[in-house]
Design a protein around this motif. Sequence first.
Motif, mmCIF file in Angstrom:
data_model
loop_
_atom_site.group_PDB
_atom_site.id
_atom_site.type_symbol
_atom_site.label_atom_id
_atom_site.label_comp_id
_atom_site.label_asym_id
_atom_site.label_seq_id
_atom_site.Cartn_x
_atom_site.Cartn_y
_atom_site.Cartn_z
ATOM 1 N N LEU A 5 11.459 -8.027 -4.409
ATOM 2 C CA LEU A 5 11.478 -6.526 -4.759
ATOM 3 C C LEU A 5 10.942 -5.668 -3.432
ATOM 4 N N LEU A 6 9.746 -6.150 -2.838
ATOM 5 C CA LEU A 6 9.460 -5.472 -1.808
ATOM 6 C C LEU A 6 10.493 -5.661 -0.607
ATOM 7 N N LEU A 7 11.274 -6.778 -0.200
ATOM 8 C CA LEU A 7 12.154 -6.945 0.593
ATOM 9 C C LEU A 7 13.488 -5.962 0.424
ATOM 10 N N SER A 8 13.736 -6.001 -1.172
ATOM 11 C CA SER A 8 14.994 -5.023 -1.299
ATOM 12 C C SER A 8 14.667 -3.478 -0.814
ATOM 13 N N SER A 44 -5.617 6.488 3.519
ATOM 14 C CA SER A 44 -4.314 6.102 4.122
ATOM 15 C C SER A 44 -4.021 7.095 5.516
ATOM 16 N N GLU A 45 -4.503 8.616 5.129
ATOM 17 C CA GLU A 45 -4.216 9.446 6.030
ATOM 18 C C GLU A 45 -4.897 9.207 7.224
ATOM 19 N N LEU A 46 -6.258 8.924 7.276
ATOM 20 C CA LEU A 46 -7.146 8.478 8.376
ATOM 21 C C LEU A 46 -6.741 7.415 9.216
ATOM 22 N N THR A 47 -6.204 6.377 8.454
ATOM 23 C CA THR A 47 -5.790 5.291 9.257
ATOM 24 C C THR A 47 -4.359 5.336 9.452
ATOM 25 N N GLY A 48 -3.803 6.240 9.345
ATOM 26 C CA GLY A 48 -2.079 6.419 9.697
ATOM 27 C C GLY A 48 -1.309 5.752 9.124
ATOM 28 N N ALA A 49 -1.786 5.068 7.893
ATOM 29 C CA ALA A 49 -0.663 4.400 6.948
ATOM 30 C C ALA A 49 -0.035 5.233 6.204
ATOM 31 N N GLY A 50 -0.288 6.355 5.949
ATOM 32 C CA GLY A 50 0.342 7.345 5.150
ATOM 33 C C GLY A 50 1.150 8.294 5.822
ATOM 34 N N ALA A 51 1.264 8.176 7.316
ATOM 35 C CA ALA A 51 1.852 9.048 8.061
ATOM 36 C C ALA A 51 3.439 9.223 8.043
ATOM 37 N N GLY A 80 0.752 -1.181 -0.023
ATOM 38 C CA GLY A 80 0.139 -0.048 0.032
ATOM 39 C C GLY A 80 0.846 1.261 -0.027
ATOM 40 N N GLY A 81 1.979 1.315 0.685
ATOM 41 C CA GLY A 81 2.970 2.401 0.938
ATOM 42 C C GLY A 81 3.486 2.456 -0.542
ATOM 43 N N LEU A 82 3.726 1.643 -1.470
ATOM 44 C CA LEU A 82 4.260 1.791 -2.802
ATOM 45 C C LEU A 82 3.141 2.560 -3.601
ATOM 46 N N LEU A 83 2.040 1.930 -3.389
ATOM 47 C CA LEU A 83 0.973 2.448 -4.163
ATOM 48 C C LEU A 83 0.630 4.076 -4.108
ATOM 49 N N THR A 84 0.707 4.376 -2.586
ATOM 50 C CA THR A 84 0.485 5.688 -2.294
ATOM 51 C C THR A 84 1.853 6.523 -2.661
ATOM 52 N N ALA A 85 3.098 6.173 -2.755
ATOM 53 C CA ALA A 85 4.172 6.751 -3.263
ATOM 54 C C ALA A 85 3.968 6.977 -4.575
ATOM 55 N N ALA A 86 3.594 6.092 -5.241
ATOM 56 C CA ALA A 86 3.500 6.255 -6.878
ATOM 57 C C ALA A 86 2.443 7.202 -6.958
ATOM 58 N N LEU A 87 1.553 7.437 -6.224
ATOM 59 C CA LEU A 87 0.455 8.327 -6.588
ATOM 60 C C LEU A 87 1.113 10.102 -6.132
ATOM 61 N N ASP A 88 1.616 9.778 -5.059
ATOM 62 C CA ASP A 88 2.593 11.015 -4.678
ATOM 63 C C ASP A 88 3.305 11.621 -5.776
ATOM 64 N N LEU A 89 4.185 10.596 -6.215
ATOM 65 C CA LEU A 89 5.279 10.979 -7.461
ATOM 66 C C LEU A 89 4.877 11.311 -8.732
ATOM 67 N N GLY A 90 3.449 10.806 -8.807
ATOM 68 C CA GLY A 90 2.796 11.270 -10.159
ATOM 69 C C GLY A 90 3.042 10.112 -11.150
ATOM 70 N N VAL A 91 3.397 8.823 -10.839
ATOM 71 C CA VAL A 91 3.666 7.575 -11.858
ATOM 72 C C VAL A 91 2.602 7.450 -12.729
ATOM 73 N N PHE A 92 1.442 7.377 -12.266
ATOM 74 C CA PHE A 92 0.566 7.036 -13.209
ATOM 75 C C PHE A 92 -0.011 8.134 -14.016
ATOM 76 N N ASP A 93 0.001 9.221 -13.610
ATOM 77 C CA ASP A 93 -0.249 10.455 -14.478
ATOM 78 C C ASP A 93 0.515 10.549 -15.404
ATOM 79 N N THR A 94 1.961 10.266 -15.242
ATOM 80 C CA THR A 94 2.976 10.670 -15.998
ATOM 81 C C THR A 94 2.985 9.711 -17.087
ATOM 82 N N LEU A 95 2.572 8.262 -16.952
ATOM 83 C CA LEU A 95 2.476 7.436 -17.990
ATOM 84 C C LEU A 95 1.351 7.636 -18.685
ATOM 85 N N GLY A 96 0.168 7.795 -17.908
ATOM 86 C CA GLY A 96 -1.090 7.955 -18.880
ATOM 87 C C GLY A 96 -1.629 6.906 -19.822
ATOM 88 N N ASN A 97 -1.628 7.033 -21.232
ATOM 89 C CA ASN A 97 -1.691 6.079 -21.920
ATOM 90 C C ASN A 97 -0.318 5.558 -22.558
#
Length: 356
Positions: A306-309, A121-128, A39-56
């Motif tokens: 990969l997650l362990l790395s 994520s913010e409400l549950t503390g997962a993104g703190a 979940g942290g990787l997904l949130t970080a990808a959103l924060d960094l704009g990975v999905f928006d940058t790729l688009g289609n």
Amino acid sequence: MRHTDSGPAGAFAVPAGTPAAPLDDPFDVMLVGWSFLSGGLLTAALDLGVFDTLGNGRLGAEELSLRTGLHARAGRDFLDALASLGLLVRRDGRYRNSPGAARHLVTGRPGYVGGFLRMTSELTGAGANGALTGLLRTGSARGQDADGEVPFTRIFHDPGRLRQFLSAMDAFSGAIAPGVSALIDWSACTTFADIGGGRGNLAAHVAAAHPHLRGTVLDRPAMRPFFEELAAERGVAKRLRFAEGDFFEDELPRADVLVLGGVLHDWSDDRRALLLRKAYDAVEDGGTVIVYDNMTDDARERASTLLLSVVMMLQSARARLFAPAECASWMCDAGFTVERTAVLPALTTAVVGRKI
């Protein structure tokens, strides 16, 4: 060993209606505890704009990292981990959004859920904790200072926490030990040395399995009392000795077999190469080196490693996992002839080389 992530998109998931298999491997249990990281990787990808940058579109790792501000140290493992989780698709070195990510994680599209993910994520503390995003942007471990020191190194000055750490390491090496004890023909050997062997749990298992062997464990002085305690408990004190030292600064013990277990992942490539050259000089002619470590698969598609790395990079200034093919290449460069690769429990792979 059972891995729950048998496919590119199944990091920790079990098909609906299927009872979870019993957890019998130490890393199966650890991965449950680290499930928040996907979940942290997904949130970080959103924060960094990975999905928006790729688009289609599709982008190579270098261009995608440049556009999103990804640091080179962690960028590749991060992007490949997103692919292993089914969020990106990697093909011919280029990345694109998976169908689900394109539909639900690109800002402004009708099915977008990224904002809700951030909020929950913010409400549950997962993104703190911003340590993960900090690693991805700067390449620095959590709490790393200007000299490269990280909080993890403090355990070597705290006997209580060091004992807890060594207990966990015993769980991992205990799972691996039967495989290492059967990995080569030990009957042709009389001596072995475990480099960076901690308090000697792996060495004690090997010595117990092969009573004709005498072994040496090389590690930092803080490990000595823990080693002496374990060797006495296991009844191998007369056949194992402890050598205090720094494996980069001091000569390695000469032996028929040198074991480098869980050591190389902590260092940069040039330090790994140096240590393997030192191992080549120390092992007897015709002798063997066994490198076992947490390794990614060569195709870099297994989510768990990969997650362990990423976990290791968060707590160490230089650590990262590597693939068996990389390890074999470093061993060949040092002079060894690589004879075999074996998969062991606890997300571990062993590469065996011989000094001809």
